[in-house]
Design a protein around this motif. Structure first.
Motif, PDB file in Angstrom:
ATOM      1  N   MET A  56      62.511  71.197  -5.147  1.00 29.73           N
ATOM      2  CA  MET A  56      62.090  69.901  -5.651  1.00 29.73           C
ATOM      3  C   MET A  56      63.139  68.858  -5.261  1.00 29.73           C
ATOM      4  SD  MET A  56      61.219  68.624  -9.550  1.00 29.73           S
ATOM      5  CE  MET A  56      60.581  70.213  -9.947  1.00 29.73           C
ATOM      6  N   VAL A  57      62.678  67.724  -4.788  1.00 38.90           N
ATOM      7  CA  VAL A  57      63.542  66.633  -4.351  1.00 38.90           C
ATOM      8  C   VAL A  57      63.794  65.685  -5.519  1.00 38.90           C
ATOM      9  CG1 VAL A  57      63.713  64.665  -2.786  1.00 38.90           C
ATOM     10  CG2 VAL A  57      62.687  66.787  -1.993  1.00 38.90           C
ATOM     11  N   LYS A  58      65.039  65.232  -5.647  1.00 38.76           N
ATOM     12  CA  LYS A  58      65.370  64.214  -6.646  1.00 38.76           C
ATOM     13  C   LYS A  58      65.397  62.863  -5.951  1.00 38.76           C
ATOM     14  CE  LYS A  58      67.965  66.635 -10.158  1.00 38.76           C
ATOM     15  NZ  LYS A  58      69.185  66.620 -10.958  1.00 38.76           N
ATOM     16  N   ILE A  59      64.591  61.943  -6.465  1.00 40.14           N
ATOM     17  CA  ILE A  59      64.480  60.608  -5.886  1.00 40.14           C
ATOM     18  C   ILE A  59      65.073  59.598  -6.851  1.00 40.14           C
ATOM     19  CG2 ILE A  59      62.895  58.828  -5.064  1.00 40.14           C
ATOM     20  CD1 ILE A  59      60.893  61.121  -4.497  1.00 40.14           C
ATOM     21  N   ALA A  60      66.066  58.843  -6.397  1.00 40.25           N
ATOM     22  CA  ALA A  60      66.651  57.776  -7.209  1.00 40.25           C
ATOM     23  C   ALA A  60      66.009  56.464  -6.794  1.00 40.25           C
ATOM     24  CB  ALA A  60      68.155  57.698  -7.000  1.00 40.25           C
ATOM     25  N   ILE A  61      65.514  55.745  -7.780  1.00 46.36           N
ATOM     26  CA  ILE A  61      64.963  54.420  -7.545  1.00 46.36           C
ATOM     27  C   ILE A  61      65.850  53.449  -8.298  1.00 46.36           C
ATOM     28  CG2 ILE A  61      62.990  52.893  -7.819  1.00 46.36           C
ATOM     29  CD1 ILE A  61      61.229  55.381  -7.580  1.00 46.36           C
ATOM     30  N   ILE A  62      66.574  52.646  -7.546  1.00 46.00           N
ATOM     31  CA  ILE A  62      67.521  51.720  -8.156  1.00 46.00           C
ATOM     32  C   ILE A  62      66.781  50.449  -8.523  1.00 46.00           C
ATOM     33  CG2 ILE A  62      69.692  50.476  -7.863  1.00 46.00           C
ATOM     34  CD1 ILE A  62      70.394  52.644  -5.764  1.00 46.00           C
ATOM     35  N   GLY A  63      66.591  50.286  -9.816  1.00 44.90           N
ATOM     36  CA  GLY A  63      65.813  49.171 -10.346  1.00 44.90           C
ATOM     37  C   GLY A  63      64.534  49.703 -10.969  1.00 44.90           C
ATOM     38  N   ALA A  64      64.285  49.348 -12.209  1.00 44.27           N
ATOM     39  CA  ALA A  64      63.114  49.852 -12.927  1.00 44.27           C
ATOM     40  C   ALA A  64      62.170  48.718 -13.313  1.00 44.27           C
ATOM     41  CB  ALA A  64      63.547  50.625 -14.164  1.00 44.27           C
ATOM     42  N   GLY A  65      62.172  47.665 -12.515  1.00 45.55           N
ATOM     43  CA  GLY A  65      61.262  46.547 -12.767  1.00 45.55           C
ATOM     44  C   GLY A  65      59.885  46.827 -12.190  1.00 45.55           C
ATOM     45  N   ASN A  66      59.166  45.790 -11.831  1.00 45.64           N
ATOM     46  CA  ASN A  66      57.801  45.943 -11.327  1.00 45.64           C
ATOM     47  C   ASN A  66      57.728  46.815 -10.081  1.00 45.64           C
ATOM     48  OD1 ASN A  66      56.729  44.339 -13.354  1.00 45.64           O
ATOM     49  ND2 ASN A  66      56.941  42.477 -12.162  1.00 45.64           N
ATOM     50  N   VAL A  67      58.566  46.539  -9.103  1.00 44.79           N
ATOM     51  CA  VAL A  67      58.533  47.295  -7.846  1.00 44.79           C
ATOM     52  C   VAL A  67      59.018  48.728  -8.064  1.00 44.79           C
ATOM     53  CG1 VAL A  67      59.448  47.449  -5.501  1.00 44.79           C
ATOM     54  CG2 VAL A  67      58.789  45.229  -6.429  1.00 44.79           C
ATOM     55  N   GLY A  68      60.164  48.877  -8.706  1.00 44.19           N
ATOM     56  CA  GLY A  68      60.731  50.203  -8.922  1.00 44.19           C
ATOM     57  C   GLY A  68      59.848  51.103  -9.764  1.00 44.19           C
ATOM     58  N   SER A  69      59.285  50.565 -10.828  1.00 44.92           N
ATOM     59  CA  SER A  69      58.442  51.392 -11.692  1.00 44.92           C
ATOM     60  C   SER A  69      57.157  51.802 -10.986  1.00 44.92           C
ATOM     61  CB  SER A  69      58.129  50.669 -13.004  1.00 44.92           C
ATOM     62  OG  SER A  69      57.397  49.486 -12.775  1.00 44.92           O
TER      63      SER A  69
ATOM     64  N   SER B 124      69.665  52.270 -13.316  1.00 40.89           N
ATOM     65  CA  SER B 124      69.804  50.928 -13.866  1.00 40.89           C
ATOM     66  C   SER B 124      71.238  50.735 -14.355  1.00 40.89           C
ATOM     67  CB  SER B 124      68.834  50.748 -15.030  1.00 40.89           C
ATOM     68  OG  SER B 124      69.036  49.523 -15.678  1.00 40.89           O
ATOM     69  N   ARG B 125      71.675  49.488 -14.330  1.00 43.44           N
ATOM     70  CA  ARG B 125      72.984  49.201 -14.932  1.00 43.44           C
ATOM     71  C   ARG B 125      72.940  49.430 -16.431  1.00 43.44           C
ATOM     72  NH1 ARG B 125      74.157  43.337 -13.397  1.00 43.44           N
ATOM     73  NH2 ARG B 125      71.910  43.283 -13.255  1.00 43.44           N
ATOM     74  N   HIS B 126      71.758  49.352 -16.995  1.00 46.54           N
ATOM     75  CA  HIS B 126      71.569  49.529 -18.441  1.00 46.54           C
ATOM     76  C   HIS B 126      70.416  50.517 -18.668  1.00 46.54           C
ATOM     77  CE1 HIS B 126      74.223  46.093 -18.806  1.00 46.54           C
ATOM     78  NE2 HIS B 126      73.433  45.440 -17.976  1.00 46.54           N
TER      79      HIS B 126
END
Length: 80
Positions: free
Chosen positions: A1-14, A32-34
């Motif tokens: 299984m691959v781990k994918i990091a998405i930096i930013g959880a706003g509209n695009v990231g989510s 996220s920073r928070h």
């Protein structure tokens, strides 16, 4: 299984994270920073097989990273 990091959880990231999580069996890490904010917790709750992490931890643990920030803040540095 691959781990994918998405930096930013706003509209695009989510949206990107939900697609990866539902179309594949990969783990999605919203970075996220928070990571403990209500917004990030809500995104994680709506995305199967996902978690929230700090940016540094997610980048370190991920096999693949996607960035959708205008600026990236890491280890006290401001990257544009």
């Amino acid at each position: 299984m691959v781990k994918i990091a998405i930096i930013g959880a706003g509209n695009v990231g989510s949206t990107l994270g939900k697609v990866f999580a539902t179309k594949t069996s990969h783990t999605v890490m919203y970075a996220s920073r928070h990571p403990t904010t209500a917004q990030v917790k809500q995104v994680v709750a709506q995305t199967p097989n996902s978690e929230a992490e700090s940016i540094e931890k997610a980048i370190h643990e991920a096999d693949v990273s996607f960035t959708n920030y205008k600026k990236l803040f890491l280890r006290g540095q401001d990257y544009e």
